[in-house]
Each structure stands twice: as C-alpha cells, then as structure tokens.
Scaffold this active site. Structure first.
Site, PDB file in Angstrom:
ATOM      1  N   LYS A 148      43.465  43.053  54.856  1.00 45.00           N
ATOM      2  CA  LYS A 148      44.242  42.688  53.662  1.00 45.00           C
ATOM      3  C   LYS A 148      45.734  42.969  53.929  1.00 45.00           C
ATOM      4  O   LYS A 148      46.169  42.805  55.063  1.00 45.00           O
ATOM      5  CB  LYS A 148      43.708  43.420  52.422  1.00 45.00           C
ATOM      6  CG  LYS A 148      42.189  43.226  52.297  1.00 45.00           C
ATOM      7  CD  LYS A 148      41.598  43.671  51.006  1.00 45.00           C
ATOM      8  CE  LYS A 148      40.094  43.405  51.028  1.00 45.00           C
ATOM      9  NZ  LYS A 148      39.444  43.710  49.781  1.00 45.00           N
ATOM     10  N   ASN A 164      38.671  43.063  57.497  1.00 45.95           N
ATOM     11  CA  ASN A 164      39.696  42.353  56.729  1.00 45.95           C
ATOM     12  C   ASN A 164      40.696  43.415  56.284  1.00 45.95           C
ATOM     13  O   ASN A 164      40.430  44.159  55.347  1.00 45.95           O
ATOM     14  CB  ASN A 164      39.043  41.652  55.521  1.00 45.95           C
ATOM     15  CG  ASN A 164      40.061  41.083  54.553  1.00 45.95           C
ATOM     16  OD1 ASN A 164      41.243  40.965  54.880  1.00 45.95           O
ATOM     17  ND2 ASN A 164      39.610  40.734  53.354  1.00 45.95           N
ATOM     18  N   GLY A 202      35.903  46.641  47.097  1.00 43.91           N
ATOM     19  CA  GLY A 202      36.859  47.729  46.888  1.00 43.91           C
ATOM     20  C   GLY A 202      36.482  48.681  45.773  1.00 43.91           C
ATOM     21  O   GLY A 202      37.297  49.467  45.311  1.00 43.91           O
ATOM     22  N   GLY A 261      36.363  45.424  54.296  1.00 44.15           N
ATOM     23  CA  GLY A 261      37.743  45.658  53.873  1.00 44.15           C
ATOM     24  C   GLY A 261      38.173  47.088  54.158  1.00 44.15           C
ATOM     25  O   GLY A 261      38.515  47.450  55.280  1.00 44.15           O
ATOM     26  N   GLY A 262      38.127  47.934  53.120  1.00 39.47           N
ATOM     27  CA  GLY A 262      38.630  49.304  53.201  1.00 39.47           C
ATOM     28  C   GLY A 262      38.167  50.070  54.443  1.00 39.47           C
ATOM     29  O   GLY A 262      38.970  50.745  55.100  1.00 39.47           O
ATOM     30  N   GLU A 314      40.155  37.484  46.424  1.00 38.81           N
ATOM     31  CA  GLU A 314      41.496  37.895  45.989  1.00 38.81           C
ATOM     32  C   GLU A 314      42.450  36.694  45.990  1.00 38.81           C
ATOM     33  O   GLU A 314      43.358  36.612  45.160  1.00 38.81           O
ATOM     34  CB  GLU A 314      42.009  39.027  46.895  1.00 38.81           C
ATOM     35  CG  GLU A 314      41.299  40.339  46.564  1.00 38.81           C
ATOM     36  CD  GLU A 314      41.173  41.309  47.720  1.00 38.81           C
ATOM     37  OE1 GLU A 314      41.880  41.153  48.730  1.00 38.81           O
ATOM     38  OE2 GLU A 314      40.345  42.231  47.609  1.00 38.81           O
ATOM     39  N   HIS A 352      39.009  33.874  50.191  1.00 37.17           N
ATOM     40  CA  HIS A 352      38.667  35.232  49.768  1.00 37.17           C
ATOM     41  C   HIS A 352      38.838  35.335  48.254  1.00 37.17           C
ATOM     42  O   HIS A 352      39.746  34.712  47.682  1.00 37.17           O
ATOM     43  CB  HIS A 352      39.558  36.250  50.489  1.00 37.17           C
ATOM     44  CG  HIS A 352      39.107  37.658  50.258  1.00 37.17           C
ATOM     45  ND1 HIS A 352      39.408  38.347  49.108  1.00 37.17           N
ATOM     46  CD2 HIS A 352      38.342  38.480  51.013  1.00 37.17           C
ATOM     47  CE1 HIS A 352      38.850  39.556  49.178  1.00 37.17           C
ATOM     48  NE2 HIS A 352      38.196  39.659  50.318  1.00 37.17           N
TER      49      HIS A 352
HETATM   50  P1  PGA Z   1      35.810  46.139  50.753  1.00 31.90           P
HETATM   51  O1  PGA Z   1      36.423  44.660  50.871  1.00 31.90           O
HETATM   52  O2  PGA Z   1      34.985  46.355  51.993  1.00 31.90           O
HETATM   53  O3  PGA Z   1      37.004  47.047  50.678  1.00 31.90           O
HETATM   54  O4  PGA Z   1      34.972  46.176  49.525  1.00 31.90           O
HETATM   55  C1  PGA Z   1      35.664  43.611  51.380  1.00 31.90           C
HETATM   56  C2  PGA Z   1      36.490  42.345  51.359  1.00 31.90           C
HETATM   57  O5  PGA Z   1      37.262  42.148  50.408  1.00 31.90           O
HETATM   58  O6  PGA Z   1      36.391  41.519  52.275  1.00 31.90           O
END
Ligand code: PGA
Length: 250
Positions: free
Chosen positions: A11, A9, A172, A233-234, A96, A94
């Site tokens: 983002k 992802n 995150g 994510g990251g 967010e 998600h």
């Molecule tokens: P992260 O994000 O791996 O950066 O913690 C995961 C996500 O929000 O899908």
C-alpha cells in the site's frame, strides 16, 4: 497443480531506502521456497526494488495502472511504463481503489485487458462489504465482480489472471474469514469461471485469499484446496513475518 502465489501489498508504505533494506533482508529468508513470491510496492519504490530483487526469486509488482498507453492523464502510470522497467505483476481493482478512487467494475475490466495485452500478470481483487455479507449477498457480489472483470477475455487470458478474494471487512481489521468460509467463497468464484469459460480454465486460475493474513493463520488458509496463496497487506511490511507466510508449510 496450481502454484501458490504469496503477494505482499505494501500500500502507501516504505521509502526507497526502506524497500531496499526490506528486500535485502527477505532474499535469504525465501530463497528456498517453491511458492511464487511477489512484492507490490509504491511506484517510487519500483525501480529500486527491481534492482535489488534482480537474480532472486522475488518478483516485483505495482499496485495500480491506467488502461491507456499514454496521453493527457496527469498523475497516471500506464501498463507500458511498468513493463518497460521490468515490473511483472500489477494489482487491479483493490477495494481501497474502488472505495476511495472511484474504481468501477468497468475500469477494472479495461485495466485487466490492458495488463494482459502488455504481458503484466494481473491480480484482480474482488470482495464483499460487511453489510453485503450480513444480508447474505456475498456470493452474488463476488461472482458478479468476477464476471464483469473478466468480460471479453479469451480463455488463455482468463488462465493468466490471478484473482484475490478479499472480503472488505477483513482488510486491515485483524478479522479473517474462516478457512472454510474463504475456501467456499473462492470455490464459488471458480464455479462462476467454469460456467463461462469451462472447467479446465477454471481449474487453472489462481485464486488467492486476502484480508488480515498473517503467519499465525497462513497455513490453515493456504492448505485449503481452493485457496492458492494470499494477498498480504499489513503483515507484508515486516520481512521476517512475510517470510514466515511465504514459508507457511514449515
Ligand atoms: P491486510 O490487507 O492483510 O492488511 O488485511 C490485505 C489487502 O488489502 O490486500
């Protein structure tokens, strides 16, 4: 046996030229995996990503969609629009989006129904906040989110839905749920699905873990019996790191 689905992802990251370079670098690194490899990229990267990923085992997804087909919804993108250019996956709900863009269990349910109708593969996110976890409400919250997301779906539709369990406090932050905690939360989600749709359906549903997944913890997490891969994510922003997550068995 359920397939492991490893989805990046991105983002709000990467311009088209960066997306193209990333995918070109990733292709040889993941070409031998038996796991499903998905990249959920910003809208502006979709078309370029689809072109570069053509004839590879990398699938492309969006990070959101609207539930209506078309109309006066300035700034929105419909499931039909995504499908028309060859997008296969879409993230729905998600945390967010729930936190910053007023996504609710009701809009998640509407979007999920539409995605399935159009033939997109939805990845629906559920997860508890730190406060909810500390007050012992984790299971209550995630089973409720799951139930409301799936409301009104047929058994076949539920089987086609991927769920991502993402504890919000782990997104995150570098904090990951322990493999045991993640597995037991996912087990409870599966249990809830089995109560409503039966054990057979529940056994077939792919449920990922998300929240600070990286190559250093992927193997431990994805080896758990109920965890069917991850939403990353990251660590999905670097091709080598992401490929090490995809190839976690090695
Ligand atoms: P992260 O994000 O791996 O950066 O913690 C995961 C996500 O929000 O899908």
């Amino acid at each position: 046996m359920r397939k492991k689905v490893i989805a990046g992802n991105w983002k709000m990251n990467k311009l088209p030229n960066e997306a193209i370079a990333f995918i070109e670098e990733l292709v040889p690194l993941v070409k031998n995996t038996k796991n499903e490899v998905v990249l959920c990229v910003p809208y502006t990267d979709l078309f370029y990503s689809l072109l570069v990923a053509q004839n590879t085992n990398i699938k492309i997804g969006a990070q959101n969609m609207h539930w209506e087909e078309k109309g006066a919804y300035t700034g929105e993108v419909s499931a039909e629009m995504l499908k028309s250019i060859g997008v296969e996956y879409v993230i729905i709900g998600h945390s967010e989006r729930r936190q910053y863009f007023a996504e609710t269990d009701e809009t998640v349910n509407k979007k999920l129904k539409k995605a399935l109708k159009v033939g997109l593969k939805p990845i629906v996110c559920v997860g508890e906040t730190l406060e909810q976890r500390e007050s012992g409400k984790t299971i209550e919250i995630i089973t409720k989110q799951t139930k409301l997301a799936l409301e009104g779906l047929s058994n076949e539709e539920v089987e086609k839905t991927i769920i991502a369990y993402e504890p919000i406090w782990a997104i995150g932050t570098g904090k990951t749920a322990t493999a045991d905690d993640a597995n037991s939360a996912i087990h409870e989600i599966r249990n809830e699905i089995s109560k409503i749709y039966g054990q057979n359906v529940a056994n077939g549903v792919i449920i990922q873990y998300g929240g600070s997944v990286k190559s250093a913890n992927a193997k431990e997490l994805f080896s758990m019996p109920d965890i069917d891969g991850g939403l990353v994510g990251g660590a999905s922003l670097d091709a080598t790191e992401f490929s090490n997550i995809v190839n976690y068995e090695k």
